[in-house]
Design a protein around this motif. Structure first.
Motif, mmCIF file in Angstrom:
data_model
loop_
_atom_site.group_PDB
_atom_site.id
_atom_site.type_symbol
_atom_site.label_atom_id
_atom_site.label_comp_id
_atom_site.label_asym_id
_atom_site.label_seq_id
_atom_site.Cartn_x
_atom_site.Cartn_y
_atom_site.Cartn_z
ATOM 1 N N LEU A 54 0.831 -1.199 0.000
ATOM 2 C CA LEU A 54 0.000 0.000 0.000
ATOM 3 C C LEU A 54 0.866 1.249 0.000
ATOM 4 O O LEU A 54 0.594 2.200 -0.745
ATOM 5 N N ALA A 55 1.902 1.270 0.828
ATOM 6 C CA ALA A 55 2.782 2.433 0.906
ATOM 7 C C ALA A 55 3.413 2.730 -0.454
ATOM 8 O O ALA A 55 3.528 3.891 -0.867
ATOM 9 N N GLU A 56 3.799 1.687 -1.162
ATOM 10 C CA GLU A 56 4.405 1.863 -2.482
ATOM 11 C C GLU A 56 3.387 2.411 -3.479
ATOM 12 O O GLU A 56 3.684 3.331 -4.258
ATOM 13 N N ALA A 57 2.158 1.870 -3.444
ATOM 14 C CA ALA A 57 1.126 2.309 -4.391
ATOM 15 C C ALA A 57 0.661 3.727 -4.102
ATOM 16 O O ALA A 57 0.246 4.457 -5.014
ATOM 17 N N ALA A 58 0.718 4.129 -2.822
ATOM 18 C CA ALA A 58 0.194 5.444 -2.435
ATOM 19 C C ALA A 58 1.248 6.529 -2.440
ATOM 20 O O ALA A 58 0.920 7.707 -2.247
ATOM 21 N N ALA A 59 2.501 6.186 -2.663
ATOM 22 C CA ALA A 59 3.597 7.151 -2.567
ATOM 23 C C ALA A 59 3.404 8.313 -3.534
ATOM 24 O O ALA A 59 3.043 8.134 -4.696
ATOM 25 N N GLY A 60 3.631 9.518 -3.003
ATOM 26 C CA GLY A 60 3.605 10.707 -3.850
ATOM 27 C C GLY A 60 2.239 11.302 -4.092
ATOM 28 O O GLY A 60 2.124 12.343 -4.737
ATOM 29 N N GLY A 61 1.200 10.674 -3.572
ATOM 30 C CA GLY A 61 -0.146 11.190 -3.782
ATOM 31 C C GLY A 61 -0.703 11.858 -2.534
ATOM 32 O O GLY A 61 -0.002 12.003 -1.522
ATOM 33 N N PRO A 62 -1.975 12.284 -2.596
ATOM 34 C CA PRO A 62 -2.610 12.894 -1.433
ATOM 35 C C PRO A 62 -2.660 11.926 -0.250
ATOM 36 O O PRO A 62 -2.577 10.707 -0.436
ATOM 37 N N PRO A 63 -2.782 12.442 0.978
ATOM 38 C CA PRO A 63 -2.838 11.580 2.164
ATOM 39 C C PRO A 63 -3.974 10.568 2.076
ATOM 40 O O PRO A 63 -5.028 10.835 1.490
ATOM 41 N N LEU A 64 -3.747 9.402 2.666
ATOM 42 C CA LEU A 64 -4.712 8.315 2.622
ATOM 43 C C LEU A 64 -4.968 7.830 4.048
ATOM 44 O O LEU A 64 -4.021 7.481 4.767
ATOM 45 N N ARG A 65 -6.233 7.837 4.468
ATOM 46 C CA ARG A 65 -6.592 7.301 5.774
ATOM 47 C C ARG A 65 -6.769 5.788 5.661
ATOM 48 O O ARG A 65 -7.425 5.307 4.734
ATOM 49 N N VAL A 66 -6.210 5.046 6.615
ATOM 50 C CA VAL A 66 -6.165 3.596 6.528
ATOM 51 C C VAL A 66 -6.740 2.967 7.794
ATOM 52 O O VAL A 66 -6.410 3.377 8.912
ATOM 53 N N SER A 67 -7.594 1.964 7.600
ATOM 54 C CA SER A 67 -8.004 1.091 8.688
ATOM 55 C C SER A 67 -7.174 -0.181 8.539
ATOM 56 O O SER A 67 -7.296 -0.895 7.544
ATOM 57 N N LEU A 68 -6.320 -0.450 9.510
ATOM 58 C CA LEU A 68 -5.341 -1.526 9.396
ATOM 59 C C LEU A 68 -5.880 -2.802 10.049
ATOM 60 O O LEU A 68 -6.239 -2.806 11.226
ATOM 61 N N VAL A 69 -5.936 -3.874 9.257
ATOM 62 C CA VAL A 69 -6.417 -5.163 9.747
ATOM 63 C C VAL A 69 -5.229 -5.959 10.283
ATOM 64 O O VAL A 69 -4.295 -6.284 9.531
ATOM 65 N N LEU A 70 -5.272 -6.255 11.574
ATOM 66 C CA LEU A 70 -4.184 -6.973 12.228
ATOM 67 C C LEU A 70 -4.562 -8.436 12.426
ATOM 68 O O LEU A 70 -5.724 -8.750 12.676
ATOM 69 N N PRO A 71 -3.572 -9.342 12.368
ATOM 70 C CA PRO A 71 -3.869 -10.758 12.616
ATOM 71 C C PRO A 71 -4.066 -11.072 14.086
ATOM 72 O O PRO A 71 -4.553 -12.134 14.456
ATOM 73 N N GLY A 72 -3.684 -10.138 14.945
ATOM 74 C CA GLY A 72 -3.793 -10.316 16.389
ATOM 75 C C GLY A 72 -3.138 -9.133 17.076
ATOM 76 O O GLY A 72 -2.727 -8.165 16.416
ATOM 77 N N PRO A 73 -3.018 -9.169 18.399
ATOM 78 C CA PRO A 73 -2.415 -8.041 19.130
ATOM 79 C C PRO A 73 -0.994 -7.752 18.656
ATOM 80 O O PRO A 73 -0.233 -8.674 18.346
ATOM 81 N N VAL A 74 -0.639 -6.471 18.610
ATOM 82 C CA VAL A 74 0.710 -6.057 18.256
ATOM 83 C C VAL A 74 1.457 -5.709 19.531
ATOM 84 O O VAL A 74 1.001 -4.863 20.311
ATOM 85 N N ALA A 75 2.558 -6.394 19.752
ATOM 86 C CA ALA A 75 3.337 -6.138 20.959
ATOM 87 C C ALA A 75 4.022 -4.780 20.872
ATOM 88 O O ALA A 75 4.501 -4.381 19.808
ATOM 89 N N GLY A 76 4.064 -4.078 21.988
ATOM 90 C CA GLY A 76 4.780 -2.819 22.036
ATOM 91 C C GLY A 76 3.851 -1.616 22.081
ATOM 92 O O GLY A 76 2.619 -1.750 22.080
ATOM 93 N N PRO A 77 4.406 -0.421 22.079
ATOM 94 C CA PRO A 77 3.627 0.821 22.148
ATOM 95 C C PRO A 77 2.919 1.094 20.839
ATOM 96 O O PRO A 77 3.156 0.406 19.837
ATOM 97 N N PRO A 78 2.054 2.130 20.799
ATOM 98 C CA PRO A 78 1.337 2.461 19.573
ATOM 99 C C PRO A 78 2.248 2.664 18.368
ATOM 100 O O PRO A 78 1.870 2.359 17.234
#
Length: 257
Positions: A54-78
């Motif tokens: 996604l980052a590669e496809a969106a590079a150089g264009g207007p900002p894109l809001r993303v809802s990120l689908v995670l496979p499970g909890p992400v360890a660490g801070p935000p």
């Protein structure tokens, strides 16, 4: 535009059954952002595994809001979540997630497991609810009674929720190819209103008379609209065009043509 539909359609074009290639999906999303349909569209939905693509496809264009689908909890801070220039993570969703207090976090549980007890636990943990309403098998579609029970529990428990899968059409119907019984997103909006009012939730979900459902949705007053959308935040759809066409079909959205 009726505020009942503002930001209702999360763009899940890259997911089945749409499976739109990432560059084409990003291009279509941005084109929609600069059109009259922009107020209807929610964030672009992307899995963690495809974030780099996604980052590669969106590079150089207007900002894109993303809802990120995670496979499970992400360890660490935000800041453990991935980041890329021009991409704003507007929320996360997936199974067994925990809230970090900075982003809307939707944890997915089976529809039939959405009880008052589970809703209270999610609410107290600062989480939102994600309910799957379809898929590639008949058993992925909850029954009217199951979905009615989940909506009732969420509304009565003061919990926000989003839905995913199977809601392209505004009205409940049987798919002529698969034979699957699909819920309609207008039915769900109406059922959420009925849950707030305390009656006929299952009946609202079951109604296949498009004109009657559309008329009832159009009759939801301003105060109730705000309450409905306080709970029913959005739903993921691999096609934005189909639900928009449905709104136009029932004269709930003006056709600019």
């Amino acid at each position: 535009m009726n505020p009942l539909f503002a930001g209702l359609f999360d763009d899940a074009a890259i997911f089945p059954p749409g499976n739109v290639p990432m560059p084409a999906a990003v291009s279509a999303h941005r084109e929609r952002q600069s059109s009259a349909l922009a107020p209807l569209a929610g964030p672009f939905v992307c899995s963690l595994a495809r974030f780099g693509e996604l980052a590669e496809a969106a590079a150089g264009g207007p900002p894109l809001r993303v809802s990120l689908v995670l496979p499970g909890p992400v360890a660490g801070p935000p800041d453990a979540l991935p980041a890329a220039a021009g991409l704003e993570i507007a929320g996360v969703e997936g199974p067994s997630l925990t809230a970090d207090g900075t982003l809307p976090t939707y944890t997915e549980i089976p529809c039939r497991e959405v009880t008052a007890t589970r809703v209270a636990a999610l609410r107290d943990a600062g989480l939102r609810l994600k309910i799957r309403t379809g898929g590639v098998r008949a058993d992925a579609f909850p029954s009217e009674a199951e979905l009615a029970g989940a909506l009732w529990a969420a509304v009565r428990g003061g919990l926000a929720f989003k839905l995913t899968a199977g809601l392209h059409d505004p009205i409940r119907h049987r798919d002529p190819v698969t034979g699957f019984e699909h819920h309609g997103f207008l039915n769900v909006l109406l059922a959420t209103a009925r849950a707030l009012q305390g009656y006929e939730i299952e009946r609202a979900l079951a109604d296949q008379d498009g004109r009657r459902v559309a008329a009832a949705v159009a009759g939801i007053d301003e105060v109730l609209v705000k309450a409905v959308r306080h709970h029913f935040i959005s739903f993921g759809t691999c096609s934005i065009d189909e639900p928009v066409a449905g709104l136009r079909k029932y004269r709930l959205l003006e056709d600019p043509r």
